[in-house]
Design an enzyme around this catalytic site. Structure first.
Site, short mmCIF file in Angstrom:
data_model
loop_
_atom_site.label_atom_id
_atom_site.label_comp_id
_atom_site.label_asym_id
_atom_site.label_seq_id
_atom_site.Cartn_x
_atom_site.Cartn_y
_atom_site.Cartn_z
CE LYS A 119 -3.37 -1.00 -0.69
NZ LYS A 119 -3.67 -1.65 -2.02
CB THR A 130 3.24 -1.67 -5.13
OG1 THR A 130 3.09 -1.58 -3.72
CG2 THR A 130 4.32 -2.66 -5.52
CG HIS A 177 4.41 -6.39 -1.24
ND1 HIS A 177 4.58 -5.08 -1.61
CD2 HIS A 177 3.13 -6.71 -1.58
CE1 HIS A 177 3.45 -4.62 -2.17
NE2 HIS A 177 2.57 -5.60 -2.16
NE ARG A 216 0.28 6.54 0.64
CZ ARG A 216 -0.93 6.19 0.20
NH1 ARG A 216 -1.25 4.91 0.09
NH2 ARG A 216 -1.81 7.11 -0.10
CG MET A 236 -2.91 4.20 -13.08
SD MET A 236 -1.44 4.07 -12.05
CE MET A 236 -1.73 2.58 -11.12
NE ARG A 245 -8.26 4.21 0.21
CZ ARG A 245 -8.33 5.27 1.01
NH1 ARG A 245 -9.51 5.76 1.35
NH2 ARG A 245 -7.24 5.85 1.51
P1 A3P Z 1 -4.98 4.98 -1.17
O1 A3P Z 1 -5.64 3.76 -0.65
O2 A3P Z 1 -4.46 5.86 -0.06
O3 A3P Z 1 -5.79 5.75 -2.14
P2 A3P Z 1 -0.25 -0.28 -3.66
O4 A3P Z 1 -0.25 -0.23 -5.14
O5 A3P Z 1 1.11 -0.43 -3.04
O6 A3P Z 1 -1.24 -1.28 -3.18
O7 A3P Z 1 -0.72 1.15 -3.14
C1 A3P Z 1 -2.05 1.54 -3.24
C2 A3P Z 1 -2.17 3.03 -2.98
O8 A3P Z 1 -1.59 3.73 -4.10
C3 A3P Z 1 -3.61 3.45 -2.90
O9 A3P Z 1 -3.65 4.52 -1.95
C4 A3P Z 1 -3.88 3.92 -4.31
O10 A3P Z 1 -4.97 4.77 -4.44
C5 A3P Z 1 -2.56 4.61 -4.62
N1 A3P Z 1 -2.37 4.83 -6.06
C6 A3P Z 1 -2.56 3.94 -7.06
N2 A3P Z 1 -2.36 4.52 -8.26
C7 A3P Z 1 -2.04 5.80 -8.01
C8 A3P Z 1 -1.71 6.93 -8.83
N3 A3P Z 1 -1.71 6.83 -10.16
N4 A3P Z 1 -1.42 8.10 -8.24
C9 A3P Z 1 -1.43 8.21 -6.89
N5 A3P Z 1 -1.73 7.19 -6.06
C10 A3P Z 1 -2.03 6.01 -6.60
#
Ligand code: A3P
Length: 338
Positions: free
Chosen positions: A68, A71, A121, A140, A249, A296
C-alpha cells in the site's frame, strides 16, 4: 469442591498449547509465518518457496515495497517507460508482464517478456538479489500506509476482514501483525540500501509532488536510453503521464473486481504451476472477488480523516520505538506528519 492439587508439568504444557491454539477472531488467523515472513494464506507455501529461491537474471528490474505504498503506481510507471506509454490491455496481461513474485512464484517471472519489472513486497534480507539487477523501492508515510492498508484488508476476502473496523486494523498495524509484518522493519531494511547504485529509493509523497521529474529519474535509472527518449519525444512522455494518473489508473478497479472471474474461466491446466497454486489457494475467489477500489483516493494526508488523537499518539510511540537511532523519518519532514 475444587481440587487444590498442583498441575503437573505436562498438564501445564498442554494447557499452554491449548491456549495458544485457541481460535481468535478469524481475521487474526488469516496469516502465518513462512521462513520468517509474516504473510497471509493467499501466498501458498509452494509459491513463497519458489519466489524466495528466484535467481535474478542480469538486468532484471524489481519494483519493491511494503504493501500500500504506491507499488502499482510504480509498476505502471516502469511499464509505461518500457512500452512508450501504452498501458496493459487488462489485469491478466499486467500480471503476466509485471508479475507479483510471491503470489505467482518464479516461473511467471522467468517467463516474463523483458524488459518489464517483477513486483515483490519482500524486506531486503529476503529479496532475491543480484548486483546486476535493479531495484526501485517505493515507501510511504506510515499513517497513510496504515489507512490504505485498512481498506485493502477489508476489500480482499482472503483477509476475512470484511466487517473489520479501522480501530481493529490500527491495532494490528502497530503490532506489525498484518500482511508482510512490521512496516518499520521493512522500511529500515531497504533504507540502509538507499545509496546503492542499483537501488532507486523513492517516497510516494515525493512522487506525488513532482511526478514528472521522478518519472524522468526513474527512466534514467532504468537505462539512459529511456530517459533520453522521454527528453526527445514529448508525445511519449505525455502518454506515460496520462497513463499513470490516478483517474486513468482507476480503470484497474473494475478490472480487479472481474479479474478473479476472468482468471477462473481460464482452464487450470493451461496455467503455469505458480498460477495454479494461487488459484487453488483462492478456491472461493469467484464467489468472493476483490471488492471496493484498488486505486482509491491516491492522496497524501488521508490519515487525518481516520486516526483519533489517541491513535496518533500510539503511532508516534511506535515510530519512536522502531526508528530510534535512525533518521528515516526525515523522509517525511515536509509531509505534514504529526
Ligand atoms: P490509497 O488507498 O491511499 O488511495 P499499492 O499499489 O502499493 O497497493 O498502493 C495503493 C495506494 O496507491 C492506494 O492509496 C492507491 O490509491 C494509490 N495509487 C494507485 N495509483 C495511483 C496513482 N496513479 N497516483 C497516486 N496514487 C495512486
Amino acid at each position: 469442591m475444587a481440587s487444590s492439587k498442583k498441575p503437573t508439568e505436562e498438564e501445564t504444557q498442554n494447557k499452554d498449547l491449548e491456549e495458544a491454539c485457541k481460535p481468535g477472531p478469524p481475521y487474526k488467523n488469516a496469516y502465518r509465518y513462512f521462513e520468517g515472513l509474516y504473510v497471509s494464506y493467499s501466498f501458498t507455501d509452494r509459491n513463497l518457496r519458489s519466489a524466495l529461491s528466484y535467481k535474478p537474471l542480469d538486468g532484471d528490474v524489481f519494483v519493491v515495497s511494503y504493501p500500500k505504498c504506491g507499488t502499482t503506481w510504480m509498476q505502471y510507471i516502469v511499464y509505461g517507460v518500457f512500452r512508450d506509454g501504452v498501458p496493459p490491455a487488462n489485469v491478466i496481461e499486467f500480471m503476466n508482464m509485471a508479475p507479483f513474485l510471491e503470489l505467482v512464484g518464479a516461473e511467471v517471472a522467468q517467463a516474463m517478456p523483458r524488459p518489464n519489472s517483477i513486483k515483490t513486497h519482500l524486506p531486503f534480507n529476503k529479496q532475491p538479489y543480484s548486483d546486476k539487477a535493479k531495484y526501485v523501492y517505493i515507501t510511504r508515510n506510515p499513517y497513510d500506509c496504515c489507512v490504505s492498508f485498512y481498506y485493502h484488508t477489508r476489500n480482499a476476502p482472503m483477509y476475512r476482514f470484511e466487517d473489520g473496523t479501522f480501530d481493529q486494523f490500527f491495532d494490528m498495524f502497530v503490532e506489525g501483525k498484518v500482511d508482510y509484518g512490521d512496516y518499520f522493519d521493512h522500511l529500515l531494511s531497504w533504507y540502509e540500501h538507499r545509496g546503492d547504485s542499483n537501488v532507486l529509493f523513492i517516497t510516494y509523497e515525493d512522487l506525488k509532488k513532482d511526478t514528472r521529474g521522478w518519472v524522468l529519474k526513474i527512466a534514467d535509472f532504468l537505462g539512459k536510453e529511456y530517459g533520453d527518449k522521454l527528453r526527445q519525444s514529448p508525445d511519449i512522455f505525455e502518454k506515460i503521464m496520462a497513463m499513470i494518473s490516478v483517474d486513468s489508473m482507476k480503470k484497474i478497479n473494475a478490472d480487479m473486481n472481474n479479474w478473479s472471474k476472468d482468471l477462473a474461466s481460464v482452464p487450470l491446466e493451461t496455467l503455469p504451476e505458480g498460477m495454479k497454486s494461487f488459484m487453488e489457494a483462492m478456491g472461493n475467489m469467484v464467489e468472493k472477488p476483490f471488492k471496493g477500489e484498488f486505486v482509491r483516493k491516491g492522496i497524501v494526508g488521508d490519515w487525518k480523516n481516520h486516526l483519533s488523537p489517541e491513535q496518533v499518539s500510539r503511532m508516534k510511540e511506535r515510530i519512536a520505538l522502531k526508528t530510534a537511532g535512525s533518521d528515516v523519518m526525515e523522509l517525511w519532514k515536509d509531509a505534514g506528519l504529526p
